[in-house]
Structure formats: structure tokens, C-alpha cells
Design a protein around this motif. Structure first.
Motif, PDB file in Angstrom:
ATOM      1  N   ALA A  68       0.835  -1.205   0.000  1.00  0.00           N
ATOM      2  CA  ALA A  68       0.000   0.000   0.000  1.00  0.00           C
ATOM      3  C   ALA A  68       0.867   1.251   0.000  1.00  0.00           C
ATOM      4  CB  ALA A  68      -0.928  -0.006   1.209  1.00  0.00           C
ATOM      5  N   ALA A  69       1.909   1.260   0.827  1.00  0.00           N
ATOM      6  CA  ALA A  69       2.786   2.439   0.888  1.00  0.00           C
ATOM      7  C   ALA A  69       3.463   2.662  -0.465  1.00  0.00           C
ATOM      8  CB  ALA A  69       3.825   2.256   1.982  1.00  0.00           C
ATOM      9  N   VAL A  70       3.922   1.570  -1.076  1.00  0.00           N
ATOM     10  CA  VAL A  70       4.603   1.671  -2.367  1.00  0.00           C
ATOM     11  C   VAL A  70       3.666   2.249  -3.427  1.00  0.00           C
ATOM     12  CG1 VAL A  70       5.604   0.306  -4.233  1.00  0.00           C
ATOM     13  CG2 VAL A  70       6.222  -0.208  -1.866  1.00  0.00           C
ATOM     14  N   VAL A  71       2.449   1.736  -3.442  1.00  0.00           N
ATOM     15  CA  VAL A  71       1.489   2.149  -4.471  1.00  0.00           C
ATOM     16  C   VAL A  71       1.030   3.593  -4.241  1.00  0.00           C
ATOM     17  CG1 VAL A  71      -0.836   1.747  -5.321  1.00  0.00           C
ATOM     18  CG2 VAL A  71       0.724  -0.168  -5.020  1.00  0.00           C
TER      19      VAL A  71
ATOM     20  N   ALA B  50       4.092   5.776   3.088  1.00  0.00           N
ATOM     21  CA  ALA B  50       4.061   5.189   4.426  1.00  0.00           C
ATOM     22  C   ALA B  50       3.622   6.234   5.446  1.00  0.00           C
ATOM     23  CB  ALA B  50       5.437   4.641   4.779  1.00  0.00           C
ATOM     24  N   ILE B  51       4.088   7.477   5.265  1.00  0.00           N
ATOM     25  CA  ILE B  51       3.687   8.533   6.201  1.00  0.00           C
ATOM     26  C   ILE B  51       2.187   8.797   6.095  1.00  0.00           C
ATOM     27  CG2 ILE B  51       3.939  10.971   6.772  1.00  0.00           C
ATOM     28  CD1 ILE B  51       6.870  10.794   5.955  1.00  0.00           C
ATOM     29  N   ILE B  52       1.680   8.828   4.865  1.00  0.00           N
ATOM     30  CA  ILE B  52       0.234   9.065   4.692  1.00  0.00           C
ATOM     31  C   ILE B  52      -0.556   7.986   5.425  1.00  0.00           C
ATOM     32  CG2 ILE B  52      -1.647   9.014   3.008  1.00  0.00           C
ATOM     33  CD1 ILE B  52       0.171  10.494   1.062  1.00  0.00           C
ATOM     34  N   ILE B  53      -0.157   6.721   5.245  1.00  0.00           N
ATOM     35  CA  ILE B  53      -0.865   5.643   5.931  1.00  0.00           C
ATOM     36  C   ILE B  53      -0.754   5.806   7.451  1.00  0.00           C
ATOM     37  CG2 ILE B  53      -0.904   3.156   6.357  1.00  0.00           C
ATOM     38  CD1 ILE B  53       0.021   2.736   3.528  1.00  0.00           C
ATOM     39  N   GLY B  54       0.463   6.164   7.914  1.00  0.00           N
ATOM     40  CA  GLY B  54       0.687   6.320   9.352  1.00  0.00           C
ATOM     41  C   GLY B  54      -0.151   7.435   9.933  1.00  0.00           C
ATOM     42  N   VAL B  55      -0.167   8.578   9.244  1.00  0.00           N
ATOM     43  CA  VAL B  55      -0.939   9.724   9.730  1.00  0.00           C
ATOM     44  C   VAL B  55      -2.429   9.388   9.736  1.00  0.00           C
ATOM     45  CG1 VAL B  55      -1.680  12.055   9.128  1.00  0.00           C
ATOM     46  CG2 VAL B  55       0.749  11.458   9.069  1.00  0.00           C
ATOM     47  N   LEU B  56      -2.850   8.705   8.685  1.00  0.00           N
ATOM     48  CA  LEU B  56      -4.262   8.319   8.592  1.00  0.00           C
ATOM     49  C   LEU B  56      -4.640   7.423   9.774  1.00  0.00           C
ATOM     50  CD1 LEU B  56      -6.407   8.842   6.425  1.00  0.00           C
ATOM     51  CD2 LEU B  56      -5.892   6.580   5.518  1.00  0.00           C
ATOM     52  N   ASN B  57      -3.832   6.402  10.049  1.00  0.00           N
ATOM     53  CA  ASN B  57      -4.078   5.512  11.177  1.00  0.00           C
ATOM     54  C   ASN B  57      -4.132   6.299  12.468  1.00  0.00           C
ATOM     55  OD1 ASN B  57      -4.300   3.079   9.875  1.00  0.00           O
ATOM     56  ND2 ASN B  57      -2.118   2.609   9.982  1.00  0.00           N
TER      57      ASN B  57
ATOM     58  N   PRO C  77     -11.720   0.827  14.778  1.00  0.00           N
ATOM     59  CA  PRO C  77     -10.650   0.203  13.986  1.00  0.00           C
ATOM     60  C   PRO C  77     -11.191  -0.471  12.728  1.00  0.00           C
ATOM     61  CG  PRO C  77     -10.785  -0.760  16.203  1.00  0.00           C
ATOM     62  CD  PRO C  77     -11.763   0.352  16.159  1.00  0.00           C
ATOM     63  N   PHE C  78     -12.448  -0.884  12.792  1.00  0.00           N
ATOM     64  CA  PHE C  78     -13.037  -1.518  11.597  1.00  0.00           C
ATOM     65  C   PHE C  78     -13.163  -0.499  10.486  1.00  0.00           C
ATOM     66  CE2 PHE C  78     -15.235  -4.053  15.108  1.00  0.00           C
ATOM     67  CZ  PHE C  78     -14.138  -4.888  15.229  1.00  0.00           C
ATOM     68  N   TRP C  79     -13.587   0.713  10.868  1.00  0.00           N
ATOM     69  CA  TRP C  79     -13.677   1.765   9.857  1.00  0.00           C
ATOM     70  C   TRP C  79     -12.299   2.167   9.336  1.00  0.00           C
ATOM     71  CZ3 TRP C  79     -17.344   2.865   6.824  1.00  0.00           C
ATOM     72  CH2 TRP C  79     -18.682   2.703   7.228  1.00  0.00           C
TER      73      TRP C  79
ATOM     74  N   VAL D 234     -11.506   0.169   6.391  1.00  0.00           N
ATOM     75  CA  VAL D 234     -12.266   0.574   5.206  1.00  0.00           C
ATOM     76  C   VAL D 234     -11.645   1.822   4.589  1.00  0.00           C
ATOM     77  CG1 VAL D 234     -14.513   1.377   4.389  1.00  0.00           C
ATOM     78  CG2 VAL D 234     -14.383  -0.427   6.121  1.00  0.00           C
ATOM     79  N   VAL D 235     -11.323   2.790   5.447  1.00  0.00           N
ATOM     80  CA  VAL D 235     -10.768   4.056   4.959  1.00  0.00           C
ATOM     81  C   VAL D 235      -9.429   3.822   4.263  1.00  0.00           C
ATOM     82  CG1 VAL D 235      -9.825   6.288   5.666  1.00  0.00           C
ATOM     83  CG2 VAL D 235     -11.977   5.467   6.652  1.00  0.00           C
ATOM     84  N   LYS D 236      -8.577   2.985   4.885  1.00  0.00           N
ATOM     85  CA  LYS D 236      -7.270   2.716   4.311  1.00  0.00           C
ATOM     86  C   LYS D 236      -7.402   2.104   2.905  1.00  0.00           C
ATOM     87  CE  LYS D 236      -4.329  -0.096   6.470  1.00  0.00           C
ATOM     88  NZ  LYS D 236      -3.604  -0.593   7.662  1.00  0.00           N
ATOM     89  N   GLY D 237      -8.336   1.176   2.794  1.00  0.00           N
ATOM     90  CA  GLY D 237      -8.563   0.537   1.499  1.00  0.00           C
ATOM     91  C   GLY D 237      -8.977   1.546   0.453  1.00  0.00           C
ATOM     92  N   LEU D 238      -9.888   2.433   0.833  1.00  0.00           N
ATOM     93  CA  LEU D 238     -10.363   3.426  -0.125  1.00  0.00           C
ATOM     94  C   LEU D 238      -9.246   4.376  -0.538  1.00  0.00           C
ATOM     95  CD1 LEU D 238     -13.907   4.218   1.327  1.00  0.00           C
ATOM     96  CD2 LEU D 238     -13.309   2.895  -0.719  1.00  0.00           C
ATOM     97  N   VAL D 239      -8.384   4.727   0.426  1.00  0.00           N
ATOM     98  CA  VAL D 239      -7.282   5.637   0.101  1.00  0.00           C
ATOM     99  C   VAL D 239      -6.360   5.012  -0.945  1.00  0.00           C
ATOM    100  CG1 VAL D 239      -5.168   6.677   1.006  1.00  0.00           C
ATOM    101  CG2 VAL D 239      -7.317   6.942   2.235  1.00  0.00           C
TER     102      VAL D 239
END
Lengths: 326, 502
Positions: free
Chosen positions: A261-264, A284-291, A301-303, A306-311
Motif C-alpha cells: 500500500a505504501a509503495v502504491v 508510508a507517512i500518509i498511511i501512518g498519519v491516517l491511522n 478500527p473496523f472503519w 475501510v478508509v485505508k482501502g479506499l485511500v
């Protein structure tokens, strides 16, 4: 006129992830007063440093149009090997031999194990022409099984203060894992931009036939890169084990997906040849900040999943739209 | 009955067909003749609806018509059997025949019994005595071709276009095919038959249509024509007078090939190249001529070490024996290969001109103390951009944005940067416009004059005459002629290139 417009467009598309990150931070900061604090800043960076390490190796692999699904299991096995060897050494009953390990020895052994597993991935892919997806999928299972065998299914805990330094320590006001991942990223940027092998990685991903006919030893480059990916997963394993003060047999499960995900999100094309380490760090930072933001905002955490997948999906759609315009 | 009227087709500025007129006579075998690149395949693609972007019109049963896609052409009664077979290897004969034309039961499921019965009837008609449930991959090439024909016959076409149907099958299979063609003719089917092999045409064709350089030249009854007359019409253009060459008798050989053979993979007795011997001198351009499938590309690839597992014979470079096992070793030894398919094998499209130039010589020219030097790289790139006259906005331009001719110059630059001893060129001007072609020719001559040994494969005779000192002609994997260019004519080369059917 046309060209300046074009180059502006190009610059804009390059800056897109950065703009996305900026907007993301702004929104979260407005909604939560805990976001823009020094402790949260280091917290986020410390959390993503494992993913950054793994994703750096993954980027090199994906740039060659490959994939490495085994990084999570490799992380677990090498972490467990380091922890096990450091804590209780190894016994060879038949030779009546006991070998103890220092901290450094244990760490090196873990990295060697990671490198070896990566080497096997590379050999399967080059010598036996197994597609990377399949070869590393097999390694995902094998390495997980070996981890279970090595740990007998139990965590290896109680590793002591020295060991905890790599996951929880501070050095010159910066968390140690952040130092480690910064070093890894720096070296990888040097490798990918400034060395022959880095150029070959891009060439193989860009057109493997042309690269082969140009006299590049494709197989050697691939084996080296998969070995590196394994070693970097091992470095991630060291940090995880150290932070938890425990090598968990099921550590790293699903990490391969976070790293892809981070690579893509960072703009590296899964078909190879295009992308950068810097982009992946941003991803990776975007994913980290989002989390982090979703936790601070008390989102379930379930949402979060979902959000991570959509991003991920949105990132790729935007990237496709950009490449179409050029 | 099927008439093409003033068809013009341009590919990004290059005219492939220029006001071509053609008439297929009903119930006859109409042979369509021409050299590689004469426009035969392009024309057939238009007639069968594969390509619908052209000027002019097609008249079908006295009605003008424009097929939008192959399905429309099929429904009108025009079937095409392509040179490359389009079967799905894992599916059975029946499934392949009915692909896209499946018969359904009233429940919407496949009516397997009915399809199998019809397939059996078709196979009997083609005298192919095989269970229609057999997967296609288990069939020989000739049998697969019959399945293609069965697939075409399923739609009961009135016109059947066959594009070089005998290019990949054995003599015996050719006989079977001819028997079937004769039956189809007796059924009053119209056949358009494309082939290089003139002897075949004399056996089965009723009429001939000659295309040359995208123009229709002549048509008529094949009876009364001779082999040489047809060749004359195919070649036809004014004879190119090659510039006087320095005769290179006293130059030493750079490359010597003795008894080079190449087996087909997985075929013990079949050869792609058999027992080829020749030498290449320093400063010489050696042209290699042959028709498609003669083994030209394979010859270059074998010398370059790409087929070492199937190849036998000796190669000497500057008197030293060479046993190349890969392109890595070939480049190290001083060989360079400019491949035929520039897009597929030549350029790395997402890289810059500069990066493409330095790709094969990073270690020797660009690396300093383990790191790539930007300065060394841009110097290298500028040197070859200047020397070869590459037209690009800058060395940092992506190569995919360059024209074909300039891309080819970049590939040449990449190889010159390795200081090769032998340059192997495979169709160096394919898909390149005429102006860029002449520039490439000048470069080739200049490089040869600087002492490089050059082998150039080409299917274009004018190109062979324009640059080569000596010509090798290949036909069906054998070396059929070696001749000094000054003694050669187009007739001589073409005769040597056309395989004789016994």
C-alpha cells in the motif's frame, strides 16, 4: 507556453501525494488538538518506521515489476532468530556444543536469515522461473512455519534493556527506530539513484528484454534485490521484537499488504520501471498519519481498515489519470 | 464479386497502401503477390474488417460496404485465416471452432452434443481424422491450421482469405491443404491466397494480383506466366545503383562462423538454421537477406549467444573461439545487437535518452568509485547525440517521445558507447520514415569505414543494395547464396531467397 504548462502539470502531479498529506494533517489537526504535539509527531514516526524499512525493500522489488509477499513472515522468523539466539544461544547436542550470542551477533544472525530467505526467493524466481507472486507466497508460508518451529509457538520474551534500545530508545532527541529507518532510506536512495545496480533495477522494470539484450545480468540483479528485501524485513523484525520486548510467532502478519500500500500510494507502478523510494516514504507517512488520526478521532478500527482501502484505491485512480494525460 | 476500389491507408504519415484496386474473382483462387512490406497483409486486414480506418471503398456484391469489425465481415461471408494461428491451446478442437459462435440449448447452456456433431462433420470434410475433443495444443501445426480453416468454414463464408498458410507447415501438410483448397474452389468459394512461394502459386492459383510498395501493379490469369516474369513484377522498381565500394580483400576477418546450426526447441530433427558458414571482415557491411521465417533474426541471435542450448558450430571473434552463453557475455566480448522490434526489445521507454545511451556501458563509462557520475553520463550522452545527429529537445527527454528514427539512433549510440567489434543490425530501418532511413544508412557506412564489422539483416532489397558490401541469402534456415553486392541483382537475391517446393 505549452511546455511550461506541461511542466507545471507534471510538477503538480509529482507534488500530489505531498499535497494530500498536507491536507490530511490539516483536517486531522483541526478536528483533534492532540495531533499537532511533539509527542504525537515522534509517535507517528516511530510507528511507521517498521513499515518504512520493509517498504524500502518492497519498492526496489516492485520497481523491477516484481512483488514480495513474504516480508511479514521473514520479519517474524528473523526477529525470532535474533531473540532466541540472544536469549538462550543454540545447542548442538550431537557435537556436545553450545554457542552463545552477543547482542550484535544475534542481530547479525537475524539479518543473515532474512537475507538468506530473500536469496531463496530470488533463486526461485530467476533459476526456476517461478513467478514472483507464487515464489514469495510460498516463502510467506514456509517462513511462518519455520517461525512456529523455532519458537514452538510461544513468544520469546524477557530480552532485557539493551535489546529494547532498538525499538524504544532515543538518540540525540530522536527515537532510535526513526534513526534506523532514516539510515535505510538514505542508503536506498543512494543505491537507486547513484549506483549501477539502481539504474539496472529501473531498466529491468522498464523493459526487461531491452535490459537483457544490453548485457545486463538480470538474474544477478534480481537475486540481489530480493536478498536486500529480505534483509530489510529482518531489520524491521529487529525493531518490532525490540519494541515489544518479545518475538511473537505471529508477528508481521499482513505487513506485506501495508508495505505494498505504501509503495502504491507513493506512486510506484506495479508494472515496474517508475517510482521512487521517496514516494514510498511519503506513502508510508500518509498511511501512518491516517491511522493515527483515525485513532485520535476515536474512529472504530473496523472503519480504519475501510478508509485505508479506499485511500489506496483513490491513490491509484489518480495516478492512472495522471499518466493518461502525459 | 469482392472489389477494393482505390484503397489508401496511412500509418502515422507513412503510406502503406496507395490507391490500391483489386478484384477477387468468384470461385477462383486469387493469388496476392508482393515483397515484404508491399501492403498485402494491410489490405487483407481491411478486407476482413480488422482495420476500418482507410480511404476508398470496398464493393461487395455490387454494394459499397465498410466493415466496422471482423464480425461484420464474417457475417457478410468473408473469413480470414491469419498467418499466426489464433487458437486457444488448452481448449478442445470443438471449443475452438465454436468460440464466439456457441450453440446454446433452450436453457441457455452450451449444446455440447450439437457442437461436437457439427465439428465432426467439418473435420471429416477437411479429412482430419481426430477426436474433436482433443485439446488444440496436442495437434501439429498443420492440423491446427486445418482447425482454423474449419472455424472459418463454420460460418459458410463465400470468400476465404489465407495469409501465408504454408509458412509453418510441412510439405505433406501442404499437399493436404492444396487438396482442400481445390475442393473449396469446386464448392464455388472464392479464395484469396497470399504467399511468397511462387511455385505453390503456379500449382493452385487461377489468377494473380501483384502489389508493390503499397500500389497495385498488375493482375491477370496465372496461366502463361513464368516464374521470372512474376518476380520481375514483384520487384519492378528502377534498379538502385550502389555507390562504388572499396574492395576489402586484404582486410582481416573479425568474425568467423563455421557450421552453425540451430535446433528448434523440443524438436530433435528440425532445424531453424543448418550448417551455416561465413566470415565478416573489419570495415565491411554484410547484408543478410531472406524472407520471413528464413532464420535471419535467429542467425543474429545465435551469434549473440541467445540460443546457446540449441546451437552447434564454431564462432571465432578476432581469431579467438567464442562460446557465449548469454547476452551478458556477448556484450563483454564486444558484440552488439540492435533488435528488430525496437519497442519490445530495444528501448526502455520510461527512461531518458541519456539513460538509454549509457545503459550498456554504465560500468565502463559512467561509474566512478562505485557511484554513477552525472557528469560522465551527460558527457557520454551528448557525445553520441552529436555524433549520430539525434534530434531531441535534450538528453533528459524520455526516449518514448522521440520518433522511430531518432530512437534507433539512440540505440546505436548505446552500442557505440560499448566500443563493440561487431555490430549486428536486425531490420535497422523498420518503421522509420524515408528521410531518417537515409540518415541511418549514412551512419552504417560511416561506422563501417571506422573499422567496425557490421552484419545487417534486412527484408528490403533497396536497403541491402544501399549499404552492404557483400550479401548472404538465407532460405529456410540454409545459406543459399553468398555474393558481392556489385555482382548481385534483385532477381538473383530474390530467387535465392524463395524456397523451392519439391
Amino acid at each position: 507556453m505549452q511546455t511550461t504548462l506541461d511542466s507545471q502539470k507534471k510538477l503538480l502531479s509529482k507534488l500530489q501525494p505531498l499535497i494530500a498529506l498536507f491536507v490530511l494533517c490539516l483536517v486531522i489537526g483541526l478536528l483533534s488538538d492532540k495531533f499537532f504535539t511533539v509527542s504525537n509527531f515522534w509517535n507517528v514516526l516511530r510507528q511507521i518506521s517498521v513499515n518504512i524499512c520493509i517498504s524500502t525493500g518492497m519498492t526496489l522489488v516492485v520497481l523491477m515489476a516484481g512483488i514480495d509477499l513474504s516480508v511479514g513472515s521473514v520479519l517474524a522468523l528473523s526477529g525470532a532468530v535474533t531473540a532466541g539466539l540472544y536469549k538462550s544461544g543454540i545447542e548442538f547436542p550431537t557435537q556436545n556444543l553450545f554457542v552463545g550470542f552477543t547482542l550484535l551477533g544475534g542481530i547479525l544472525a537475524g539479518i543473515v536469515v532474512g537475507g538468506l530467505l530473500g536469496f531463496f526467493n530470488g533463486m526461485a524466481i530467476t533459476r526456476f522461473k517461478v513467478p514472483p507472486f507464487v515464489a514469495t507466497l510460498a516463502m510467506l508460508t514456509v517462513a511462518r512455519g519455520l517461525t512456529m518451529l523455532w519458537t514452538q509457538g510461544f513468544p520469546i520474551s524477557g530480552l532485557g534493556k539493551d535489546f529494547a534500545f532498538f525499538g524504544t530508545g532515543w538518540f540525540l532527541g530522536v527515537p532510535v527506530p526513526v534513526w534506523i529507518s532514516a539510515l535505510v532510506v538514505g542508503l536506498a536512495i543512494l543505491l537507486s539513484n547513484k549506483t549501477k545496480i539502481g539504474r539496472y533495477i529501473y531498466a529491468i522494470g522498464g523493459n526487461e528484454n531491452a535490459a537483457r539484450l544490453s548485457g545486463i545480468n538480470i538474474n544477478r540483479v534480481k537475486v540481489i534485490v530480493y536478498t536486500l528485501a529480505g534483509m530489510l524485513a529482518a531489520v524491521g523484525g529487529l525493531m518490532v521484537t525490540s519494541r515489544l520486548d518479545s518475538a511473537q510467532p505471529n508477528a508481521g502478519t499482513g505487513y506485506e499488504l501495508d508495505s505494498i500500500a505504501a509503495v502504491v500510494i507513493g506512486g510506484t507502478s506495479l508494472s515496474g520501471g517508475k517510482g521512487s523510494i521517496g514516494g514510498t516514504v511519503l506513502g508510508a507517512i500518509i498511511i501512518g498519519v491516517l491511522n493515527n488520526g483515525l485513532v485520535l478521532l476515536n474512529v472504530s478500527p473496523f472503519w480504519q481498515q475501510v478508509v485505508k482501502g479506499l485511500v489506496i484505491l483513490i491513490a491509484v485512480v489518480i495516478d492512472k489519470a495522471n499518466t493518461k494525460n502525459h | 464479386m469482392l472489389v477494393a476500389d482505390n484503397i489508401t491507408k496511412k500509418f502515422s504519415g507513412v503510406t502503406a497502401l496507395d490507391r490500391v484496386c483489386l478484384e477477387l474473382h468468384e470461385g477462383k483462387v486469387n493469388a496476392i503477390l508482393g515483397e515484404n512490406g508491399a501492403g498485402k497483409s494491410t489490405l487483407m486486414k481491411i478486407l476482413s474488417g480488422v482495420d476500418n480506418d482507410y480511404e476508398g471503398q470496398i464493393v461487395w456484391h455490387a454494394q459499397p460496404i465498410r466493415f466496422q469489425n471482423p464480425k461484420e465481415a464474417q457475417q457478410a461471408g468473408i473469413a480470414i485465416i491469419h498467418q499466426e494461428l489464433n487458437l486457444i491451446p488448452y481448449l478442445s478442437i470443438t471449443e475452438n471452432i465454436f468460440l464466439g459462435q456457441e450453440i446454446l440449448t433452450k436453457w441457455g447452456t452450451l449444446h455440447k452434443q450439437k457442437m461436437r456433431d457439427q465439428a465432426t462433420v467439418l473435420l471429416q470434410k477437411l479429412r482430419l481424422d481426430i477426436d474433436p475433443a482433443t485439446p488444440v495444443q496436442e495437434l501439429k501445426v498443420g492440423q491446427q491450421q486445418l482447425v482454423e480453416i474449419a472455424k472459418a468454414l463454420l460460418l459458410e463464408p463465400k470468400v476465404i482469405i489465407m495469409d501465408e498458410p504454408t509458412s509453418a507447415i510441412t510439405d505433406q501438410e501442404v499437399e493436404t491443404l492444396f487438396g482442400i483448397i481445390e475442393e473449396l474452389r469446386a464448392d464455388n468459394k472464392t479464395i484469396a491466397y497470399i504467399s511468397h512461394k511462387l511455385d505453390e502459386l503456379f500449382r493452385i492459383a487461377d489468377r494473380y494480383i501483384v502489389l508493390r510498395d503499397g500500389k497495385s501493379i498488375e493482375s491477370g490469369n496465372i496461366q502463361g506466366m513464368t516464374h521470372d516474369q512474376l518476380i520481375q513484377k514483384m520487384v519492378g522498381r528502377e534498379i538502385f545503383i550502389p555507390p562504388p565500394k572499396i574492395i576489402l580483400n586484404n582486410q582481416e576477418s573479425v568474425l568467423e562462423i563455421n557450421g552453425l546450426s540451430l535446433k528448434k526447441p523440443n524438436h530433435k530433427e528440425s532445424f531453424i538454421l543448418s550448417d551455416i558458414s561465413f566470415h565478416l571482415k573489419k570495415g565491411e557491411v554484410l547484408g543478410v537477406f531472406g524472407l520471413m521465417g528464413a532464420g535471419r533474426t535467429e542467425l543474429l541471435e545465435t551469434i549473440f549467444g541467445l540460443h546457446h542450448a540449441q546451437a552447434t558450430g564454431q564462432i571465432h571473434l578476432n581469431g579467438e573461439p567464442l562460446h557465449l552463453k548469454s547476452s551478458v557475455e556477448a556484450v563483454k566480448a564486444g558484440l552488439a545487437l540492435v533488435p528488430e522490434d525496437r519497442k519490445r526489445d530495444g528501448i526502455v521507454p520510461g527512461m531518458t535518452v541519456s539513460q538509454n545511451i549509457s545503459l550498456a556501458s554504465l560500468g565502463e563509462r559512467v561509474e566512478k568509485n562505485g557511484f554513477l557520475s552525472n557528469q560522465a553520463e551527460s558527457q557520454l550522452a551528448e557525445k553520441y547525440i552529436q555524433e549520430l545527429g539525434v534530434k531531441t529537445s535534450s538528453a533528459q527527454q524520455l526516449i518514448k517521445n522521440l520518433s522511430g528514427g531518432n530512437q534507433q539512433k539512440v540505440i546505436l549510440g548505446k552500442w557505440l558507447a560499448t566500443h563493440p567489434k561487431v555490430l549486428l543490425l536486425d531490420e535497422p530501418t523498420r518503421g522509420i520514415d524515408i528521410h531518417a532511413k537515409s540518415e541511418i544508412y549514412k551512419l552504417i557506412l560511416k561506422l563501417a569505414a571506422s573499422g567496425l564489422g557490421i552484419m545487417m539483416v534486412s527484408s528490403e532489397l533497396p536497403e541491402i543494395f544501399a549499404v552492404s558490401d557483400r550479401v548472404l541469402v538465407l532460405a529456410e534456415g540454409k545459406l543459399t547464396l553468398e555474393i558481392l553486392t556489385q555482382n548481385a541483382t534483385e532477381d538473383i537475391l530474390l530467387k535465392a531467397a524463395i524456397p523451392k517446393v519439391l
